[in-house]
Write an enzyme that holds these catalytic residues in place. Structure first.
Site, short mmCIF file in Angstrom:
data_model
loop_
_atom_site.label_atom_id
_atom_site.label_comp_id
_atom_site.label_asym_id
_atom_site.label_seq_id
_atom_site.Cartn_x
_atom_site.Cartn_y
_atom_site.Cartn_z
CE LYS A 89 -6.44 1.98 -0.74
NZ LYS A 89 -7.12 2.00 0.58
CE LYS A 144 -3.72 2.31 2.54
NZ LYS A 144 -4.61 2.25 3.73
#
Length: 331
Positions: free
Chosen positions: A255, A201
């Site tokens: 992400k 992320k």
């Protein structure tokens, strides 16, 4: 192998629709989609998110209705994100541990509406519950501390599992949290609760509309660069993924999505584990803005970007366009 024209004409297989279908390397179906939903308090409430055209926060009855809609469309899983009232936010985020908090009630509402007919994925992080908008606990200098945060995340994940979550998804990026959560789930008898780790992320500029939707954007003090990944790094993501798999993650996530397709492909090539991507709020908003400006056909843009995730190696995609895509794919 070498091939030369005209013995080989690459356009032969593209000449007709049936041939293009027959030679297609990747297929996108509604089963590849996870639909993120924002939950808010109240009854009969739909609150449009201004920075996410077409996306709303829903009260529990609306969440139950969206779950039934997802089942009808063939979408296999929902991802829940609560918009915790400001009065329940604190520096320590203890509302995350309340067995009757908004997240837990939303899980139960979906279960009441759909039984086991749809999967429920829950976010494990403290930013929807903290007064400062960070994903963890702060020390006196404002630094997000790792190990004390992990202890709270473990209790949060168990709380969600006991409410009926099928997948807990730690999005906090604290070191060691996957192992700690897996051990607690095992000890608590939640052997079949999956962990989908936000393994890679990034500290991205594409999260702004999401923070508006969960009510943390205006609260955030500082940034998240001390725990989310540097967008310049790719090989580091492989280390993060390797650690999370070793600690007990059933699947991993990258992400944001489209700006990091290279990372998705590298993770897929390196590890024998399902890889998911989150087409985040900023990506969704850009597609909507492009369509509104006449810069591209909305439906074509949605399906092409989702196919890009599949081509890169994704087992599935979290996307706010899930209901639209499912309707298009169902024909």
């Amino acid at each position: 192998m070498t091939a030369s024209y005209p013995a080989t004409r690459m356009r032969r297989s593209r000449a007709t629709a049936w041939s293009r279908a027959m030679h297609r390397e990747n297929i996108l179906t509604p089963a590849d989609l996870i639909w993120p939903l924002f939950v808010t308090e109240g009854q009969g409430v739909e609150e449009p998110v201004g920075s996410l055209p077409g996306v709303s926060r829903w009260s529990l009855d609306g969440i139950a209705a969206r779950a039934k809609e997802a089942v009808a469309l063939g979408i296999p899983c929902l991802a829940l994100f609560p918009n915790t009232p400001g009065s329940l936010r604190s520096d320590s985020g203890e509302e995350a541990l309340n067995p009757d908090n908004l997240m837990c009630r939303a899980i139960r509402a979906i279960r009441d509406a759909c039984g086991e007919g749809i999967g429920v994925l829950t976010d494990v992080a403290l930013d929807p519950y903290t007064a400062h908008g960070q994903d963890g606990l702060l020390d006196d200098a404002g630094y997000v501390v790792n190990d004390d945060t992990v202890a709270v995340l473990v209790d949060q994940a168990v709380n969600q599992a006991e409410a009926g979550a099928d997948i807990v998804a730690p999005s906090d990026m604290m070191d060691g949290r996957v192992r700690a959560i897996r051990m607690a789930l095992e000890m608590g008898g939640h052997h079949n609760v999956q962990i989908m780790s936000y393994a890679a992320k990034y500290a991205s500029a594409f999260y702004g509309p999401f923070r508006d939707a969960v009510g943390s954007g205006g609260l955030l003090k500082g940034d998240k660069k001390s725990y989310q990944m540097d967008p310049a790094n790719g090989s580091e993501a492989l280390r993060e993924v390797a650690m999370d798999i070793a600690e007990g993650a059933d699947s991993v996530m990258v992400k944001p999505g489209l700006p990091y397709l290279d990372v998705v492909a590298r993770v897929k090539d390196r590890f024998d584990v399902p890889v998911f991507a989150y087409q985040v709020s900023g990506e969704y908003a850009m597609i909507e803005a492009a369509a509104a400006a006449g810069a591209g056909d909305r439906e074509a843009l949605v399906l092409e970007t989702l196919m890009a995730f599949k081509r890169a190696g994704c087992a599935g995609v979290l996307t706010y366009h899930a209901p639209l895509a499912a309707r298009l794919l169902n024909g």
